[in-house]
Motif scaffolding. Structure first.
Motif, PDB file in Angstrom:
ATOM      1  N   LEU A  11       3.441 117.372  45.469  1.00 46.37           N
ATOM      2  CA  LEU A  11       3.856 118.443  46.357  1.00 46.37           C
ATOM      3  C   LEU A  11       5.314 118.206  46.727  1.00 46.37           C
ATOM      4  O   LEU A  11       5.628 117.229  47.413  1.00 46.37           O
ATOM      5  CB  LEU A  11       2.975 118.430  47.608  1.00 46.37           C
ATOM      6  N   PRO A  12       6.240 119.067  46.297  1.00 44.29           N
ATOM      7  CA  PRO A  12       7.656 118.855  46.626  1.00 44.29           C
ATOM      8  C   PRO A  12       7.887 118.896  48.131  1.00 44.29           C
ATOM      9  O   PRO A  12       7.294 119.710  48.849  1.00 44.29           O
ATOM     10  CB  PRO A  12       8.359 120.030  45.941  1.00 44.29           C
ATOM     11  N   THR A  13       8.745 118.007  48.606  1.00 45.81           N
ATOM     12  CA  THR A  13       9.056 117.958  50.037  1.00 45.81           C
ATOM     13  C   THR A  13      10.198 118.893  50.406  1.00 45.81           C
ATOM     14  O   THR A  13      10.462 119.103  51.597  1.00 45.81           O
ATOM     15  CB  THR A  13       9.441 116.536  50.447  1.00 45.81           C
ATOM     16  N   GLY A  14      10.896 119.432  49.401  1.00 49.69           N
ATOM     17  CA  GLY A  14      12.081 120.231  49.683  1.00 49.69           C
ATOM     18  C   GLY A  14      13.344 119.413  49.782  1.00 49.69           C
ATOM     19  O   GLY A  14      14.421 119.959  50.015  1.00 49.69           O
ATOM     20  N   ILE A  15      13.241 118.091  49.620  1.00 51.70           N
ATOM     21  CA  ILE A  15      14.396 117.185  49.661  1.00 51.70           C
ATOM     22  C   ILE A  15      14.427 116.451  48.331  1.00 51.70           C
ATOM     23  O   ILE A  15      13.579 115.595  48.060  1.00 51.70           O
ATOM     24  CB  ILE A  15      14.280 116.192  50.831  1.00 51.70           C
ATOM     25  N   GLN A  16      15.382 116.781  47.494  1.00 52.02           N
ATOM     26  CA  GLN A  16      15.404 116.277  46.119  1.00 52.02           C
ATOM     27  C   GLN A  16      15.405 114.757  46.062  1.00 52.02           C
ATOM     28  O   GLN A  16      14.665 114.146  45.294  1.00 52.02           O
ATOM     29  CB  GLN A  16      16.619 116.841  45.386  1.00 52.02           C
ATOM     30  N   ASP A  19      12.019 113.336  47.009  1.00 54.07           N
ATOM     31  CA  ASP A  19      11.046 113.542  45.923  1.00 54.07           C
ATOM     32  C   ASP A  19      11.245 112.522  44.809  1.00 54.07           C
ATOM     33  O   ASP A  19      10.282 112.029  44.220  1.00 54.07           O
ATOM     34  CB  ASP A  19      11.166 114.964  45.357  1.00 54.07           C
ATOM     35  N   ASP A  20      12.509 112.194  44.530  1.00 62.92           N
ATOM     36  CA  ASP A  20      12.800 111.187  43.515  1.00 62.92           C
ATOM     37  C   ASP A  20      12.243 109.831  43.920  1.00 62.92           C
ATOM     38  O   ASP A  20      11.674 109.101  43.112  1.00 62.92           O
ATOM     39  CB  ASP A  20      14.305 111.103  43.293  1.00 62.92           C
ATOM     40  N   ILE A  21      12.395 109.477  45.193  1.00 62.33           N
ATOM     41  CA  ILE A  21      11.870 108.204  45.697  1.00 62.33           C
ATOM     42  C   ILE A  21      10.352 108.167  45.607  1.00 62.33           C
ATOM     43  O   ILE A  21       9.747 107.146  45.261  1.00 62.33           O
ATOM     44  CB  ILE A  21      12.329 107.996  47.157  1.00 62.33           C
ATOM     45  N   LEU A  22       9.710 109.311  45.908  1.00 62.77           N
ATOM     46  CA  LEU A  22       8.249 109.382  45.948  1.00 62.77           C
ATOM     47  C   LEU A  22       7.614 109.600  44.579  1.00 62.77           C
ATOM     48  O   LEU A  22       6.391 109.587  44.468  1.00 62.77           O
ATOM     49  CB  LEU A  22       7.815 110.521  46.884  1.00 62.77           C
ATOM     50  N   GLY A  23       8.422 109.807  43.554  1.00 59.59           N
ATOM     51  CA  GLY A  23       7.856 110.094  42.237  1.00 59.59           C
ATOM     52  C   GLY A  23       7.467 111.548  42.118  1.00 59.59           C
ATOM     53  O   GLY A  23       6.323 111.875  41.770  1.00 59.59           O
ATOM     54  N   ASP A  24       8.385 112.452  42.462  1.00 57.03           N
ATOM     55  CA  ASP A  24       8.240 113.918  42.378  1.00 57.03           C
ATOM     56  C   ASP A  24       7.558 114.544  43.589  1.00 57.03           C
ATOM     57  O   ASP A  24       7.237 115.730  43.560  1.00 57.03           O
ATOM     58  CB  ASP A  24       7.499 114.349  41.105  1.00 57.03           C
ATOM     59  N   GLY A  25       7.316 113.802  44.638  1.00 51.15           N
ATOM     60  CA  GLY A  25       6.781 114.419  45.848  1.00 51.15           C
ATOM     61  C   GLY A  25       5.564 113.708  46.397  1.00 51.15           C
ATOM     62  O   GLY A  25       5.193 112.615  45.975  1.00 51.15           O
ATOM     63  N   LEU A  26       4.924 114.366  47.362  1.00 54.89           N
ATOM     64  CA  LEU A  26       3.741 113.824  48.028  1.00 54.89           C
ATOM     65  C   LEU A  26       2.468 114.222  47.294  1.00 54.89           C
ATOM     66  O   LEU A  26       2.406 115.282  46.658  1.00 54.89           O
ATOM     67  CB  LEU A  26       3.657 114.346  49.469  1.00 54.89           C
ATOM     68  N   ILE A  27       1.451 113.379  47.380  1.00 51.45           N
ATOM     69  CA  ILE A  27       0.128 113.753  46.885  1.00 51.45           C
ATOM     70  C   ILE A  27      -0.464 114.767  47.864  1.00 51.45           C
ATOM     71  O   ILE A  27      -0.508 114.513  49.075  1.00 51.45           O
ATOM     72  CB  ILE A  27      -0.782 112.530  46.761  1.00 51.45           C
ATOM     73  N   PRO A  28      -0.905 115.941  47.411  1.00 49.99           N
ATOM     74  CA  PRO A  28      -1.382 116.973  48.334  1.00 49.99           C
ATOM     75  C   PRO A  28      -2.697 116.605  49.003  1.00 49.99           C
ATOM     76  O   PRO A  28      -3.405 115.693  48.576  1.00 49.99           O
ATOM     77  CB  PRO A  28      -1.535 118.204  47.434  1.00 49.99           C
ATOM     78  N   THR A  44      13.954 118.057  61.172  1.00 48.34           N
ATOM     79  CA  THR A  44      14.609 118.691  60.024  1.00 48.34           C
ATOM     80  C   THR A  44      13.818 118.433  58.750  1.00 48.34           C
ATOM     81  O   THR A  44      13.633 119.334  57.919  1.00 48.34           O
ATOM     82  CB  THR A  44      16.043 118.165  59.875  1.00 48.34           C
ATOM     83  N   LEU A  45      13.342 117.200  58.568  1.00 49.20           N
ATOM     84  CA  LEU A  45      12.530 116.878  57.393  1.00 49.20           C
ATOM     85  C   LEU A  45      11.266 117.729  57.364  1.00 49.20           C
ATOM     86  O   LEU A  45      10.891 118.260  56.305  1.00 49.20           O
ATOM     87  CB  LEU A  45      12.186 115.390  57.396  1.00 49.20           C
ATOM     88  N   ALA A  46      10.598 117.885  58.522  1.00 43.68           N
ATOM     89  CA  ALA A  46       9.367 118.669  58.576  1.00 43.68           C
ATOM     90  C   ALA A  46       9.633 120.137  58.247  1.00 43.68           C
ATOM     91  O   ALA A  46       8.842 120.780  57.539  1.00 43.68           O
ATOM     92  CB  ALA A  46       8.731 118.538  59.956  1.00 43.68           C
ATOM     93  N   LEU A  47      10.743 120.680  58.755  1.00 44.99           N
ATOM     94  CA  LEU A  47      11.085 122.069  58.457  1.00 44.99           C
ATOM     95  C   LEU A  47      11.353 122.264  56.965  1.00 44.99           C
ATOM     96  O   LEU A  47      10.930 123.269  56.369  1.00 44.99           O
ATOM     97  CB  LEU A  47      12.296 122.499  59.278  1.00 44.99           C
ATOM     98  N   GLN A  48      12.053 121.333  56.341  1.00 52.07           N
ATOM     99  CA  GLN A  48      12.311 121.433  54.903  1.00 52.07           C
ATOM    100  C   GLN A  48      11.008 121.358  54.119  1.00 52.07           C
ATOM    101  O   GLN A  48      10.845 122.041  53.100  1.00 52.07           O
ATOM    102  CB  GLN A  48      13.265 120.321  54.458  1.00 52.07           C
ATOM    103  N   PHE A  49      10.067 120.537  54.583  1.00 53.00           N
ATOM    104  CA  PHE A  49       8.763 120.427  53.940  1.00 53.00           C
ATOM    105  C   PHE A  49       8.013 121.765  53.999  1.00 53.00           C
ATOM    106  O   PHE A  49       7.439 122.214  52.989  1.00 53.00           O
ATOM    107  CB  PHE A  49       7.962 119.327  54.640  1.00 53.00           C
ATOM    108  N   LEU A  50       8.047 122.425  55.156  1.00 57.20           N
ATOM    109  CA  LEU A  50       7.367 123.714  55.295  1.00 57.20           C
ATOM    110  C   LEU A  50       8.077 124.809  54.499  1.00 57.20           C
ATOM    111  O   LEU A  50       7.430 125.670  53.894  1.00 57.20           O
ATOM    112  CB  LEU A  50       7.287 124.101  56.767  1.00 57.20           C
ATOM    113  N   ALA A  55       8.539 128.581  49.766  1.00 59.89           N
ATOM    114  CA  ALA A  55       9.154 128.981  48.494  1.00 59.89           C
ATOM    115  C   ALA A  55       8.141 129.074  47.370  1.00 59.89           C
ATOM    116  O   ALA A  55       8.357 129.788  46.382  1.00 59.89           O
ATOM    117  CB  ALA A  55      10.264 127.997  48.121  1.00 59.89           C
ATOM    118  N   HIS A  56       7.017 128.368  47.503  1.00 62.17           N
ATOM    119  CA  HIS A  56       5.958 128.411  46.489  1.00 62.17           C
ATOM    120  C   HIS A  56       4.780 129.278  46.935  1.00 62.17           C
ATOM    121  O   HIS A  56       3.696 129.186  46.369  1.00 62.17           O
ATOM    122  CB  HIS A  56       5.464 126.988  46.194  1.00 62.17           C
TER     123      HIS A  56
END
Length: 513
Positions: A11-16, A19-28, A44-50, A55-56
């Motif tokens: 699941l993309p976090t909205g922060i490139q 996502d790279d650190i996490l291996g393409d995002g969070l496990i949903p 700010t991180l939470a808002l970008q996540f939402l 966007a999807h």
């Protein structure tokens, strides 16, 4: 028969960078904790996540206990986020509770057992009503204060986790650590599927530094360690820690010529591609001019170079280059040379690494030559950072893996006699060029020599080095002098062995362009 388990979707976090650190995002469909002191960027991180979910086409819900909806909209507007009319619902708990119970006000005087239970019930009801698949809960400090008892608080968090289980919802729980006395809540860590820690550090001078760490992520590989990040208009920009071994590309290790015959002779044709060269010497010996010679030669071959100037202003560099006959202005207009002026105390090591990576990976014409001018400026720009030399070594190794040639300029302390360097970096470099002042005939002169070249042979002679209106000039070996590197040599020959203005010497031109 061996069964291969497929990696879960991300699941993309909205922060490139994250996502790279996490291996393409969070496990949903999991529950995550985002912890950090106030001002570290959790909201700010939470808002970008939402917003990434919106966007999807996903429905999002932001539950706020600590901020009003007006304050949250103001934070979003400061980053250019528009939360109105989209797929992100805001649930302000205080307003909702007042509407639910108009006959009384919610105060801290009410029994905490009833207050906490009603709070959790309001949250779960709103989640079911909204149909959200991404939920941000801000913040756990209020629930910790309501519970007052660690056991009751843990049981309520566990109840929340069980409520979200099986509902196809990914949850971020924000924890500002205020009610926990600034310490990490390890009990909360044990309940969460993953933990992201944000840290804000105020330095003695300069801008605030921020870094994050993925402290835990069950069933998933991720990039460990601390990673620098910045909060800018548009949200968090994360700079993943560089691991050079992940970026190898095949390349031909041929020499990189300078366009100056005598200079190339010193290093057996020039430093090899994919190597780093240290140019060291006292201030004023011509280190920047020597590097500019290589830059202009690269531009003449159609190769792009980037100069990271920590000390010198662009105007000064251009003025000196014009006086010496370098065609740097034209190369800048053609885009073959880029000068990045680095403001001291305003850049973190991770951000600087990200700047270099963008030039050698992301550009249409990737840079093939990198100049860092100077290492003292690099260290001065980040005086309170740790392991700077180790991070620099990783950056140079990364450039080497991609076949990019790098030049490091290192000013030494002193002019004549005993000269020392505040930074012992020579063991990192593949080649070393040493510049020195020396006194002869009543004049201050300069000498150049190659101390090492891992990629091939090099001269072991000491030659005179001169910079004048004709450009760079390198003379014959100073065989009739003893003690040149001490700064006060003795002359043992006859005649005039030194370069004079317009005199003879081994020259190779200034700019091949």
């Amino acid at each position: 028969m061996t069964t291969t388990l497929e990696a879960p979707a991300r699941l993309p976090t909205g922060i490139q960078g994250l996502d790279d650190i996490l291996g393409d995002g969070l496990i949903p469909n999991r529950l995550y904790v985002v912890e950090g002191a106030p001002g570290s960027g959790k909201t700010t991180l939470a808002l970008q996540f939402l917003l990434a979910g919106q966007a999807h086409g996903e429905q999002g819900l932001y539950v706020t206990l600590s901020e009003t909806a007006e304050e949250l909209h103001a934070v979003a507007a400061s980053h250019g986020f528009n939360l109105k009319g989209g797929r992100i619902a805001l649930f302000e708990l205080a307003s909702a509770d007042a509407a639910l119970s108009p006959e009384r006000e919610m105060t801290l005087l009410h029994p905490w057992e009833l207050e906490l239970g009603e709070t959790v019930k309001l949250i779960t009801d709103e989640v079911e009503k909204s149909g959200a698949t991404r939920v941000a809960f801000d913040s756990l400090s209020e629930m910790r204060l309501l519970a007052q008892d660690p056991l009751r608080y843990r049981r309520q968090i566990l109840a929340l986790k069980q409520f979200f289980t099986g509902r196809n919802i990914t949850v971020l729980l924000l924890d500002d650590l205020v009610a926990a006395g600034g310490e990490r809540d390890l009990q909360l860590h044990s309940l969460a599927h993953g933990v992201i820690t944000l840290e804000r550090r105020a330095l003695d001078y300069g801008s605030v530094r921020r870094r994050l760490e993925v402290a835990k992520m069950r069933g998933s590989s991720y990039r460990e360690g601390w990673h620098d990040y910045e909060i800018r208009t548009g949200g968090l920009e994360v700079f993943p820690r560089l691991i050079a071994s992940e970026h190898h590309q095949p390349f031909a290790g041929d020499p990189v010529p300078s366009g100056h015959a005598a200079l190339d002779t010193l290093l057996d044709g020039g430093p090899l591609r994919g190597t780093s060269t240290l140019i060291t010497g006292p201030p004023g010996t011509g280190k920047s001019t020597l590097a500019t010679q290589y830059v202009c030669a690269a531009a003449a071959r159609g190769e792009r170079s980037v100069i990271y100037a920590f000390d010198e202003r662009l105007d000064t560099l251009l003025t000196r280059s014009r006086r010496l006959g370098f065609n740097l202005d034209q190369h800048l207009r053609d885009g073959l040379v880029v000068v990045r002026q680095i403001d001291p105390a305003e850049v973190s090591p991770g951000e600087f690494t990200a700047m270099v990576r963008k030039e050698v990976e992301g550009a249409d014409n990737p840079a093939r030559l990198i100049i860092i001018d100077s290492l003292n400026g690099y260290l001065s720009a980040m005086p309170e950072e740790k392991s700077l030399v180790l991070q620099l070594r990783e950056l140079l190794s990364y450039l080497n893996q991609l076949g990019v040639t790098s030049f490091l300029l290192n000013p030494q302390q002193g002019l004549l006699g005993s000269i020392q360097s505040s930074l012992n970096i020579s063991y990192i470099a593949d080649a070393v060029l040493l510049l020195r002042f020396f006194e002869a005939g009543g004049r201050m002169r300069k000498a150049i020599s190659a101390l090492k070249n891992r990629g091939g042979g090099h001269e072991d002679t000491i030659r005179e080095f001169r910079i004048d209106e004709t450009g760079i000039r390198i003379g014959e070996p100073l065989t009739t002098f003893q003690g040149v590197l001490t700064g006060t040599p003795s002359y043992t020959g006859v005649g005039e062995p030194l370069l004079e203005a317009g005199g003879e010497g081994i020259e190779g031109g200034t700019d091949s362009a």
